[in-house]
Design an enzyme around this catalytic site. Structure first.
Site, PDB file in Angstrom:
ATOM      1  N   HIS A 273       0.448  -1.340   0.023  1.00 38.77           N
ATOM      2  CA  HIS A 273       0.048   0.092   0.204  1.00 38.77           C
ATOM      3  C   HIS A 273       1.144   1.375   0.220  1.00 38.77           C
ATOM      4  O   HIS A 273       1.944   1.220   0.717  1.00 38.77           O
ATOM      5  CB  HIS A 273      -1.078  -0.159   1.147  1.00 38.77           C
ATOM      6  CG  HIS A 273      -2.643   0.957   0.760  1.00 38.77           C
ATOM      7  ND1 HIS A 273      -2.038   2.373   1.236  1.00 38.77           N
ATOM      8  CD2 HIS A 273      -2.981   0.735   0.616  1.00 38.77           C
ATOM      9  CE1 HIS A 273      -2.900   2.621   1.217  1.00 38.77           C
ATOM     10  NE2 HIS A 273      -4.261   1.707   0.850  1.00 38.77           N
ATOM     11  N   ASP A 326      -7.739  -5.318  -0.561  1.00 34.32           N
ATOM     12  CA  ASP A 326      -8.756  -6.336  -1.412  1.00 34.32           C
ATOM     13  C   ASP A 326      -8.069  -7.711  -1.394  1.00 34.32           C
ATOM     14  O   ASP A 326      -8.850  -8.640  -2.370  1.00 34.32           O
ATOM     15  CB  ASP A 326      -7.626  -5.792  -2.813  1.00 34.32           C
ATOM     16  CG  ASP A 326      -7.975  -4.673  -3.111  1.00 34.32           C
ATOM     17  OD1 ASP A 326      -9.375  -4.017  -3.106  1.00 34.32           O
ATOM     18  OD2 ASP A 326      -7.418  -3.118  -2.928  1.00 34.32           O
TER      19      ASP A 326
HETATM   20  N1  COA Z   1       4.304  -7.439  -4.450  1.00 34.41           N
HETATM   21  C1  COA Z   1       5.702  -7.697  -4.679  1.00 34.41           C
HETATM   22  N2  COA Z   1       5.964  -6.281  -3.612  1.00 34.41           N
HETATM   23  C2  COA Z   1       5.536  -5.397  -3.776  1.00 34.41           C
HETATM   24  C3  COA Z   1       4.344  -5.420  -3.620  1.00 34.41           C
HETATM   25  C4  COA Z   1       3.550  -6.180  -3.838  1.00 34.41           C
HETATM   26  N3  COA Z   1       2.228  -6.048  -3.897  1.00 34.41           N
HETATM   27  N4  COA Z   1       3.544  -3.913  -3.299  1.00 34.41           N
HETATM   28  C5  COA Z   1       4.957  -3.875  -3.238  1.00 34.41           C
HETATM   29  N5  COA Z   1       6.223  -4.037  -3.356  1.00 34.41           N
HETATM   30  C6  COA Z   1       7.794  -3.916  -2.959  1.00 34.41           C
HETATM   31  C7  COA Z   1       8.219  -3.261  -4.694  1.00 34.41           C
HETATM   32  O1  COA Z   1       8.284  -3.650  -5.719  1.00 34.41           O
HETATM   33  C8  COA Z   1       8.837  -2.115  -4.324  1.00 34.41           C
HETATM   34  O2  COA Z   1      10.341  -3.012  -3.802  1.00 34.41           O
HETATM   35  P1  COA Z   1      11.828  -2.367  -4.150  1.00 34.41           P
HETATM   36  O3  COA Z   1      11.920  -1.609  -3.728  1.00 34.41           O
HETATM   37  O4  COA Z   1      12.777  -3.887  -4.615  1.00 34.41           O
HETATM   38  O5  COA Z   1      11.278  -2.164  -5.334  1.00 34.41           O
HETATM   39  C9  COA Z   1       8.815  -1.990  -2.347  1.00 34.41           C
HETATM   40  O6  COA Z   1       8.276  -2.950  -2.282  1.00 34.41           O
HETATM   41  C10 COA Z   1       7.494  -0.423  -2.196  1.00 34.41           C
HETATM   42  O7  COA Z   1       7.075  -0.692  -3.346  1.00 34.41           O
HETATM   43  P2  COA Z   1       6.514   0.478  -4.410  1.00 34.41           P
HETATM   44  O8  COA Z   1       7.201  -0.115  -5.437  1.00 34.41           O
HETATM   45  O9  COA Z   1       7.159   2.113  -3.489  1.00 34.41           O
HETATM   46  O10 COA Z   1       5.121   0.842  -3.413  1.00 34.41           O
HETATM   47  P3  COA Z   1       3.617   1.775  -3.980  1.00 34.41           P
HETATM   48  O11 COA Z   1       2.998   2.999  -2.946  1.00 34.41           O
HETATM   49  O12 COA Z   1       4.512   2.552  -5.809  1.00 34.41           O
HETATM   50  O13 COA Z   1       2.929   0.466  -5.310  1.00 34.41           O
HETATM   51  C11 COA Z   1       1.081  -0.369  -4.742  1.00 34.41           C
HETATM   52  C12 COA Z   1       2.391   1.029  -3.819  1.00 34.41           C
HETATM   53  C13 COA Z   1       0.038  -0.935  -3.533  1.00 34.41           C
HETATM   54  C14 COA Z   1       0.721  -0.060  -6.777  1.00 34.41           C
HETATM   55  C15 COA Z   1       2.198  -1.877  -5.093  1.00 34.41           C
HETATM   56  O14 COA Z   1       2.343  -1.844  -3.235  1.00 34.41           O
HETATM   57  C16 COA Z   1       0.796  -2.906  -5.214  1.00 34.41           C
HETATM   58  O15 COA Z   1       1.123  -2.966  -7.106  1.00 34.41           O
HETATM   59  N6  COA Z   1       0.314  -3.672  -4.507  1.00 34.41           N
HETATM   60  C17 COA Z   1      -0.329  -5.142  -5.448  1.00 34.41           C
HETATM   61  C18 COA Z   1      -1.407  -3.917  -6.263  1.00 34.41           C
HETATM   62  C19 COA Z   1      -2.442  -4.052  -5.273  1.00 34.41           C
HETATM   63  O16 COA Z   1      -3.017  -4.798  -3.963  1.00 34.41           O
HETATM   64  N7  COA Z   1      -3.125  -2.699  -5.453  1.00 34.41           N
HETATM   65  C20 COA Z   1      -3.969  -2.197  -4.251  1.00 34.41           C
HETATM   66  C21 COA Z   1      -4.311  -1.258  -3.834  1.00 34.41           C
HETATM   67  S1  COA Z   1      -4.680  -1.053  -1.843  1.00 34.41           S
END
Ligand code: COA
Length: 385
Positions: A273, A326
């Site tokens: 998140h 979710d």
């Molecule tokens: N699965 C695997 N790795 C994840 C992850 C996931 N669902 N969510 C975050 N990470 C990892 C990222 O790859 C990143 O790793 P790194 O630093 O080695 O590159 C780290 O955690 C930080 O994540 P980041 O991409 O900066 O988080 P964000 O704030 O940009 O993205 C989301 C937030 C929600 C978009 C992201 O967590 C995601 O794509 N989740 C899956 C989709 C989801 O469930 N969305 C609903 C949100 S309520």
């Protein structure tokens, strides 16, 4: 000049509606655990739209107003019938998913709304209630059309004695839900109703800030919610669990799936998140309720929670990443027999209350939202150089 990618950590405006930033999730001063335990979705929707907790009489009146607005105009029902072949798995691949059809149906509702061009507070409130009341009917009728079954009570938009949550289930299935199914759905709608400046809400405020209309702003918000990084994650999480189930059935373990996913740097849907780095307050609430329902329904439903819990443990211990709401939502709706492509539309049936509250707040104290970008393109080059 530079900016945090994805506007991370940027405070983009003020709001009275919701806070996620203080270690708690608060809707207009009420904490989410309290609301999930003690409120109904209709009460929460009133709170968001009207700005205060309803009295019993106000809640009864509000619920009645929603019931009176449930039926769809013929033009929207006709559109849903026309969209059937776009949605159905027939001889050719479907070209639309339910979120696309819901988006277009909401847009058509705007074309028909007598107040569509009126952005006054009174007109916006009327339009919010109409949208809130009609979106479950769109979802229910659409599902019946996908299944080739007759629409449920199209003249009334369902059973007036049923709650918003109960009627939503009834419109999809034609069967009145059990009190447990109705309550679990109601809580899921409470949890989904509002979440500060998330991507879809921010989209709705950007649209509203140009002094565009409520239906346009909600239509844009639905498009933003569809993506699997946002609301679409509840469908994507369940699809991923089904993939894990097939993998396990083929003789592998959940741990093997997870290690392969980590090697491939695959995003696990329903985890992570932008704001909550120590866990999403909503996830355990829904997990507990959904698991209880799955236990009652039998091992084939409980299986998904057991698989999901293994995934959660591995994510937490190896990546320190928690599930978001979710993830349990996917498993919970699956245990209730809701078709996966309707999970995100159901999210809309709730979040429309939060979006509408934000659109009204934006219109009430408006300034155009227009940030600037950091140019990283080429230097100026003469066209005829
Ligand atoms: N699965 C695997 N790795 C994840 C992850 C996931 N669902 N969510 C975050 N990470 C990892 C990222 O790859 C990143 O790793 P790194 O630093 O080695 O590159 C780290 O955690 C930080 O994540 P980041 O991409 O900066 O988080 P964000 O704030 O940009 O993205 C989301 C937030 C929600 C978009 C992201 O967590 C995601 O794509 N989740 C899956 C989709 C989801 O469930 N969305 C609903 C949100 S309520």
């Amino acid at each position: 000049m530079s900016t945090g990618r994805g506007l991370e950590g940027i405070v983009a405006g003020d709001t009275d509606i919701c806070s996620v930033a203080q270690g708690q999730l608060i809707y207009r001063g009420y904490e989410i655990h309290d609301l999930a335990e003690n409120a109904t979705f209709e009460g929460v929707a009133f709170l968001l739209l009207e700005g205060r907790k309803p009295t019993d009489a106000e809640l009864a009146r509000f619920s009645k107003e929603l019931v009176a607005e449930r039926a769809l105009p013929t033009a929207v029902t006709d559109y849903l019938h026309a969209a059937g072949p776009m949605l159905r798995q027939g001889q050719s691949t479907p070209t639309a998913v339910p979120m696309d059809v819901l988006r277009s149906a909401v847009s058509i509702l705007g074309n028909l709304d007598p107040e569509s061009q009126d952005n006054s507070a009174g007109a916006n409130l009327l339009k919010s209630k109409r949208l809130l009341a009609k979106i479950p009917t769109i979802i229910g009728h659409m599902q019946r059309i996908i299944e080739g079954k007759p629409l449920v009570d199209p003249a009334t938009g369902g059973d007036p004695s049923l709650s918003h949550a109960g009627n939503l289930l009834y419109l999809m299935t034609g069967e009145r839900p059990s009190p447990e199914a109705e309550r679990v759905t109601d809580v899921s709608l409470i949890l989904y109703a509002e979440h500060d400046y998330n991507a879809s809400t921010f989209t709705s405020r950007v649209i509203a800030a140009t002094l565009s209309d409520m239906h346009g702003a909600i239509t844009g918000a639905i498009a933003a919610l569809k993506g699997p990084l946002h609301g679409g994650a509840n469908e994507a999480a369940m699809e991923m669990l089904r993939e894990i189930g097939d993998y396990v059935d083929a003789g592998h373990t959940v741990d093997e799936f997870m290690q392969r996913a980590f090697t491939e740097k695959r995003k696990l849907m329903g985890f992570g998140h932008r704001v909550y780095k120590n866990g999403d307050h909503r996830a355990p609430i829904l997990h507990t309720l959904g698991r209880k329902m799955a236990e009652a329904r039998g091992p084939e439903y409980l299986r998904w929670f057991e698989l999901g819990e293994q995934v959660q443990d591995i994510m937490l211990h190896q990546k320190q990443i928690h599930p978001n709401v979710d993830f349990p939502c996917g498993m919970t709706y699956y245990a209730m027999g809701i078709p996966v492509p309707q999970y995100t539309p159901i999210f809309v049936a709730s979040r429309v209350s939060g979006w509408a509250a934000h659109i009204m707040e934006q219109h009430a104290n408006n300034r155009l939202i227009r940030p600037v970008s950091n140019y990283t393109g080429p230097e100026i080059t003469p066209w005829n150089g």
